[in-house]
Design a protein around this motif. Structure first.
Motif, mmCIF file in Angstrom:
data_model
loop_
_atom_site.group_PDB
_atom_site.id
_atom_site.type_symbol
_atom_site.label_atom_id
_atom_site.label_comp_id
_atom_site.label_asym_id
_atom_site.label_seq_id
_atom_site.Cartn_x
_atom_site.Cartn_y
_atom_site.Cartn_z
ATOM 1 N N GLU A 70 0.776 -1.103 -0.005
ATOM 2 C CA GLU A 70 0.257 0.080 -0.098
ATOM 3 C C GLU A 70 0.867 1.266 -0.069
ATOM 4 O O GLU A 70 1.958 1.381 0.567
ATOM 5 C CB GLU A 70 -1.177 -0.099 1.007
ATOM 6 N N LEU A 71 0.392 2.261 -0.764
ATOM 7 C CA LEU A 71 1.010 3.362 -0.744
ATOM 8 C C LEU A 71 0.061 4.701 -0.052
ATOM 9 O O LEU A 71 -1.127 4.525 -0.221
ATOM 10 C CB LEU A 71 1.257 3.958 -2.105
ATOM 11 N N GLU A 72 0.745 5.090 0.783
ATOM 12 C CA GLU A 72 -0.060 6.479 1.457
ATOM 13 C C GLU A 72 0.502 7.828 0.741
ATOM 14 O O GLU A 72 1.520 7.871 0.540
ATOM 15 C CB GLU A 72 0.003 6.624 3.123
ATOM 16 N N GLY A 84 -3.735 11.310 4.033
ATOM 17 C CA GLY A 84 -3.808 10.005 4.595
ATOM 18 C C GLY A 84 -4.570 8.871 3.696
ATOM 19 O O GLY A 84 -5.063 7.962 4.046
ATOM 20 N N LYS A 85 -4.607 9.415 2.472
ATOM 21 C CA LYS A 85 -5.440 8.408 1.388
ATOM 22 C C LYS A 85 -4.357 7.144 0.979
ATOM 23 O O LYS A 85 -3.124 7.386 1.109
ATOM 24 C CB LYS A 85 -5.637 8.954 -0.054
ATOM 25 N N THR A 86 -4.856 6.066 0.942
ATOM 26 C CA THR A 86 -4.120 4.952 0.449
ATOM 27 C C THR A 86 -4.463 4.234 -0.860
ATOM 28 O O THR A 86 -5.732 4.403 -1.036
ATOM 29 C CB THR A 86 -4.335 3.945 1.569
ATOM 30 N N ARG A 87 -3.675 3.441 -1.401
ATOM 31 C CA ARG A 87 -3.909 2.999 -2.661
ATOM 32 C C ARG A 87 -2.820 1.556 -2.531
ATOM 33 O O ARG A 87 -1.834 1.652 -2.298
ATOM 34 C CB ARG A 87 -3.767 3.741 -3.783
ATOM 35 N N ARG A 88 -3.737 0.412 -2.946
ATOM 36 C CA ARG A 88 -2.778 -0.768 -3.126
ATOM 37 C C ARG A 88 -2.026 -0.872 -4.482
ATOM 38 O O ARG A 88 -2.998 -0.367 -5.303
ATOM 39 C CB ARG A 88 -3.835 -1.922 -3.036
ATOM 40 N N ARG A 128 -0.222 -2.919 9.648
ATOM 41 C CA ARG A 128 1.026 -2.019 8.557
ATOM 42 C C ARG A 128 2.030 -2.172 9.296
ATOM 43 O O ARG A 128 2.559 -1.887 10.366
ATOM 44 C CB ARG A 128 0.270 -0.831 8.407
ATOM 45 N N ILE A 155 3.133 10.886 -2.718
ATOM 46 C CA ILE A 155 3.485 9.910 -1.904
ATOM 47 C C ILE A 155 4.292 10.016 -0.620
ATOM 48 O O ILE A 155 5.321 10.725 -0.689
ATOM 49 C CB ILE A 155 4.239 8.854 -2.712
ATOM 50 N N SER A 159 4.049 0.537 2.561
ATOM 51 C CA SER A 159 3.899 -0.359 3.872
ATOM 52 C C SER A 159 3.143 -1.816 3.283
ATOM 53 O O SER A 159 2.485 -1.575 2.198
ATOM 54 C CB SER A 159 2.926 0.331 5.145
ATOM 55 N N ALA A 161 0.130 -4.305 4.157
ATOM 56 C CA ALA A 161 -0.898 -4.356 4.880
ATOM 57 C C ALA A 161 -1.294 -5.669 4.965
ATOM 58 O O ALA A 161 -1.466 -6.497 4.251
ATOM 59 C CB ALA A 161 -2.095 -3.646 4.069
#
Length: 277
Positions: A70-72, A84-88, A128, A155, A159, A161
């Protein structure tokens, strides 16, 4: 050495069979039992499970769990900033340096059991963990964003998850191994024997934990689900050619938000014309 010299089996048995008791406490009992038996390999295994495995040590297969990457990031929209957005992402979208190091969708769990117990107690769903060198990889991805002219996202973190049950599974596996060890010791003890002797401890350790005794010997811990662990997760392999890297997700994001901004601008012009009439 008499059989009475190896003490602590009953205490260990009570600890491993009590699911409410801390696994760390059971491992300390195992550590003491191994000390009484002068079994260096068993003591070494218990100590690593308690304190954690150093970065250079090979991990038992049960300490490698499936993990999503995951990227925050921070998202910059017209008139607002969303943090604080996340994307896999897939392993193929990582920088080449990360793929060459073997960073992928399988996380090595090197922490001691006390820390793992605390992590599961604090988390409701996901745990995480940062891959080794994650700050360096984030910096590389930020530089790639800058080269591509993307200003809509920034970015901030990379991490793993990990589902909470995966970490709980690691702890349960260790407790089951300790239980199997106690059962193997009991199986070698004839009726009436109160305490095991060192040979019975060594035999049980080999059967339950695949720990080899002997001076200056190394120990290896095998897990019944080793094949399933490796077959059920996707991980980058430095010995295989790296897959073709797809276009980074932030390129697509930049295009989408550029289109959104353009539509908003056109809508504003139309509204102005209508008001003017």
């Amino acid at each position: 050495m008499t059989t009475s010299d190896v003490r602590g089996l009953e205490q260990l048995e009570r600890a491993v069979l009590d699911d409410t008791a801390s696994l760390a406490s059971a491992l300390r009992q195992c550590l003491m039992l191994a000390g009484y038996a002068h079994h260096e390999e068993l003591r070494g295994w218990a100590l690593k499970e308690l304190e954690g495995y150093p970065a250079g040590d090979e991990l038992p297969s049960y300490r490698k769990v499936p993990a999503a990457l995951e990227l925050e990031f921070i998202l910059y929209l017209p008139g607002q900033i969303i943090e604080g957005k996340t994307r896999r992402i897939s392993a193929a979208q990582l920088p080449q340096s990360a793929r060459e190091r073997g960073i992928g969708e399988s996380a090595p769990i090197r922490q001691g059991v006390r820390e793992l117990e605390a992590l599961t107690a604090m988390s409701d769903r996901l745990i995480r963990l940062g891959p080794p060198g994650s700050a360096e990889y984030v910096l590389e991805m930020v530089r790639e964003q800058q080269r591509s002219g993307n200003e809509s996202t920034e970015i901030t973190a990379l991490s793993w998850a990990i589902a909470k049950p995966s970490i709980e599974g690691v702890l349960d596996h260790i407790r089951t191994r300790l239980t199997q060890f106690v059962a193997e010791v009991r199986a070698t003890m004839p009726a009436g024997q109160q305490n095991p002797d060192p040979n019975q401890i060594d035999s049980a350790a080999q059967q339950a934990l695949n720990i080899r005794g002997g001076d200056n010997s190394t120990f290896h811990i095998s897990a019944p689900n080793a094949k399933a662990d490796h077959g059920g997760t996707a991980s980058a392999n430095v010995n295989e050619p790296a897959p073709a890297t797809p276009q980074p997700w932030w390129h697509r994001t930049a295009v989408i938000w550029t289109a959104v901004a353009a539509v908003a601008a056109i809508a504003g012009v139309i509204a102005t014309v209508i008001v003017a009439k």
